[in-house]
Design a protein around this motif. Sequence first.
Motif, PDB file in Angstrom:
ATOM      1  N   GLY A 120      68.550 112.206  76.285  1.00  0.00           N
ATOM      2  CA  GLY A 120      69.303 111.465  77.296  1.00  0.00           C
ATOM      3  C   GLY A 120      68.414 110.500  78.058  1.00  0.00           C
ATOM      4  N   VAL A 165      66.634 110.884  80.632  1.00  0.00           N
ATOM      5  CA  VAL A 165      65.340 111.415  81.056  1.00  0.00           C
ATOM      6  C   VAL A 165      64.292 111.191  79.957  1.00  0.00           C
ATOM      7  CG1 VAL A 165      64.080 113.546  81.559  1.00  0.00           C
ATOM      8  CG2 VAL A 165      66.240 113.079  82.726  1.00  0.00           C
ATOM      9  N   ILE A 166      64.646 111.548  78.735  1.00  0.00           N
ATOM     10  CA  ILE A 166      63.712 111.360  77.618  1.00  0.00           C
ATOM     11  C   ILE A 166      63.508 109.868  77.331  1.00  0.00           C
ATOM     12  CG2 ILE A 166      63.505 111.679  75.095  1.00  0.00           C
ATOM     13  CD1 ILE A 166      62.691 114.144  76.731  1.00  0.00           C
ATOM     14  N   LEU A 177      75.714 108.711  79.031  1.00  0.00           N
ATOM     15  CA  LEU A 177      75.061 107.868  80.032  1.00  0.00           C
ATOM     16  C   LEU A 177      73.941 107.035  79.412  1.00  0.00           C
ATOM     17  CD1 LEU A 177      74.344 108.246  83.640  1.00  0.00           C
ATOM     18  CD2 LEU A 177      72.335 107.978  82.227  1.00  0.00           C
ATOM     19  N   SER A 178      73.126 107.680  78.592  1.00  0.00           N
ATOM     20  CA  SER A 178      72.011 106.924  78.021  1.00  0.00           C
ATOM     21  C   SER A 178      72.488 105.969  76.928  1.00  0.00           C
ATOM     22  CB  SER A 178      70.929 107.871  77.495  1.00  0.00           C
ATOM     23  OG  SER A 178      71.442 108.762  76.540  1.00  0.00           O
ATOM     24  N   GLU A 223      78.954 116.488  81.389  1.00  0.00           N
ATOM     25  CA  GLU A 223      77.979 115.405  81.159  1.00  0.00           C
ATOM     26  C   GLU A 223      78.694 114.170  80.598  1.00  0.00           C
ATOM     27  OE1 GLU A 223      74.820 115.209  81.916  1.00  0.00           O
ATOM     28  OE2 GLU A 223      74.229 117.280  82.304  1.00  0.00           O
TER      29      GLU A 223
HETATM   30  P1  NAD Z   1      69.450 113.973  80.745  1.00  0.00           P
HETATM   31  O1  NAD Z   1      68.566 113.169  79.885  1.00  0.00           O
HETATM   32  O2  NAD Z   1      68.821 114.942  81.660  1.00  0.00           O
HETATM   33  O3  NAD Z   1      70.521 114.728  79.838  1.00  0.00           O
HETATM   34  C1  NAD Z   1      71.418 115.625  80.417  1.00  0.00           C
HETATM   35  C2  NAD Z   1      71.336 117.017  79.763  1.00  0.00           C
HETATM   36  O4  NAD Z   1      71.978 116.955  78.485  1.00  0.00           O
HETATM   37  C3  NAD Z   1      69.920 117.495  79.481  1.00  0.00           C
HETATM   38  O5  NAD Z   1      69.846 118.865  79.737  1.00  0.00           O
HETATM   39  C4  NAD Z   1      69.731 117.231  77.978  1.00  0.00           C
HETATM   40  O6  NAD Z   1      68.812 118.106  77.395  1.00  0.00           O
HETATM   41  C5  NAD Z   1      71.114 117.490  77.474  1.00  0.00           C
HETATM   42  N1  NAD Z   1      71.477 116.788  76.245  1.00  0.00           N
HETATM   43  C6  NAD Z   1      71.159 115.528  75.902  1.00  0.00           C
HETATM   44  N2  NAD Z   1      71.794 115.164  74.792  1.00  0.00           N
HETATM   45  C7  NAD Z   1      72.510 116.236  74.386  1.00  0.00           C
HETATM   46  C8  NAD Z   1      73.402 116.462  73.310  1.00  0.00           C
HETATM   47  N3  NAD Z   1      73.712 115.490  72.443  1.00  0.00           N
HETATM   48  N4  NAD Z   1      73.967 117.690  73.195  1.00  0.00           N
HETATM   49  C9  NAD Z   1      73.708 118.668  74.115  1.00  0.00           C
HETATM   50  N5  NAD Z   1      72.903 118.495  75.169  1.00  0.00           N
HETATM   51  C10 NAD Z   1      72.302 117.285  75.302  1.00  0.00           C
HETATM   52  O7  NAD Z   1      70.374 113.038  81.674  1.00  0.00           O
HETATM   53  P2  NAD Z   1      71.138 111.649  81.436  1.00  0.00           P
HETATM   54  O8  NAD Z   1      72.355 111.751  82.278  1.00  0.00           O
HETATM   55  O9  NAD Z   1      71.271 111.294  80.005  1.00  0.00           O
HETATM   56  O10 NAD Z   1      70.135 110.581  82.064  1.00  0.00           O
HETATM   57  C11 NAD Z   1      69.810 110.569  83.423  1.00  0.00           C
HETATM   58  C12 NAD Z   1      68.545 109.764  83.618  1.00  0.00           C
HETATM   59  O11 NAD Z   1      68.769 108.442  83.168  1.00  0.00           O
HETATM   60  C13 NAD Z   1      68.097 109.690  85.052  1.00  0.00           C
HETATM   61  O12 NAD Z   1      66.744 110.050  85.137  1.00  0.00           O
HETATM   62  C14 NAD Z   1      68.279 108.220  85.415  1.00  0.00           C
HETATM   63  O13 NAD Z   1      67.323 107.773  86.338  1.00  0.00           O
HETATM   64  C15 NAD Z   1      68.126 107.562  84.076  1.00  0.00           C
HETATM   65  N6  NAD Z   1      68.753 106.239  83.979  1.00  0.00           N
HETATM   66  C16 NAD Z   1      67.990 105.198  83.569  1.00  0.00           C
HETATM   67  C17 NAD Z   1      68.535 103.929  83.462  1.00  0.00           C
HETATM   68  C18 NAD Z   1      67.691 102.792  82.974  1.00  0.00           C
HETATM   69  O14 NAD Z   1      68.126 101.637  83.047  1.00  0.00           O
HETATM   70  N7  NAD Z   1      66.518 103.060  82.469  1.00  0.00           N
HETATM   71  C19 NAD Z   1      69.885 103.715  83.770  1.00  0.00           C
HETATM   72  C20 NAD Z   1      70.652 104.809  84.171  1.00  0.00           C
HETATM   73  C21 NAD Z   1      70.069 106.069  84.279  1.00  0.00           C
END
Ligand code: NAD
Length: 353
Positions: free
Chosen positions: A97, A99-100, A125-126, A170
């Motif tokens: 996601g 975070v990674i 989201l990602s 999520e």
């Molecule tokens: P995340 O990466 O923490 O993922 C959420 C959870 O879902 C985690 O526990 C992950 O292990 C799990 N997961 C991921 N993919 C999965 C799948 N396919 N099946 C089951 N579980 C899965 O959170 P997120 O909401 O993806 O991202 C949030 C982060 O993104 C924040 O740190 C935020 O600051 C960042 N962000 C960055 C930008 C940018 O422009 N760079 C924009 C928006 C958000």
Amino acid sequence: MELSVGGEYGIVIDAVGAEQFAWLRERAYAGWVLIMDEETERYCLPRIERYLGSTPLVKIVVPAGERHKHLDTCKFIWEEMFRGGVGRRWCCLNLGGGVIGDMGGFAAGTFKRGIDFVQIPTTLLSQVDASVGGKLGIDFYEVKNSIGLFANPQAVWVDAGFLGTLPEREIRSGYAEIIKHALIADEQQWSELRDIKDIRGLDWPAVIERSVDIKRQVVLKDPFERGIRKALNFGHTIGHAVESYFLHREDRLLHGEAIAIGMITESWLSHETGDLSAAALDDIRDYCLRVYGHQHVPEASFPVLLDLMRQDKKNDTEAINFTFLEKPGEAVVNKTATADMITRSLAYYNSLG
Ligand code: NAD
Ligand code: ZN
């Protein structure tokens, strides 16, 4: 389907498979670094494992969750890269996601002054937001994304198939960014989404493609967020503050849940101090409440929220900066609101519960 980002890299919206890995192999990297968290190792790696072949591979697994998006985890990633003999001609694959994507991209973008990387976003989201736009980083000094850089990946591979294992909460959280993208730039998509009762039945590849395209176009016009890119902050000034406030509580909100509150309150401000019509405000309010329900924001928190907004890094001066909606599909950046109006917008939100 492939969307090009200024000819620099492509966003492929398709099942990740032989085609993408053949493209990667053609680039003849000395090896690949695969970065994932414990959850994506479990749920997402099996979908791509068979394509890894015999290319030298360094696998790095980190704990899942935002609280691990910090320097210690990054240090661990860099150490593993050194231990694995990773050099400048390697490519990093970030499977996970936001975070990674943010942290793996940051680790790659700084390792030996920067090695190539590919984003393989696995959360909604990602897929529609974080993986596009070149913003990479980690949280530092209790401030989100305070250390980082802008760097573009070699490619972004968006595979809606990963969503099959993502918890529904999520999915709903990521969906807030889709609503936001439609509200700032695509009136037609907004009017289509508005009629959807249950998001589980959505045609995700089509919805994602349209949403990613909005982000792509905004980012292309303003890669370093000097102007129009701020449109993407709609719902995020109040939303981020609410997210931070709830962060350490039992009833913690996911990012998109907080952004839904931000979109309602900032639409109220857009109506009260700008051009957004009462009918449009009602539509946005009703839809966000239908998808996200209502979460009371304690009145005692309002001054704390205002302080959090003042510290928001997006503000160059003391005035609290906003992106408002003129109407659904059109945003206007560099607007401001007074503390009194912001407080009233939160009171309005609470009155809906
Ligand atoms: P995340 O990466 O923490 O993922 C959420 C959870 O879902 C985690 O526990 C992950 O292990 C799990 N997961 C991921 N993919 C999965 C799948 N396919 N099946 C089951 N579980 C899965 O959170 P997120 O909401 O993806 O991202 C949030 C982060 O993104 C924040 O740190 C935020 O600051 C960042 N962000 C960055 C930008 C940018 O422009 N760079 C924009 C928006 C958000
Ligand atoms: Zn967001």
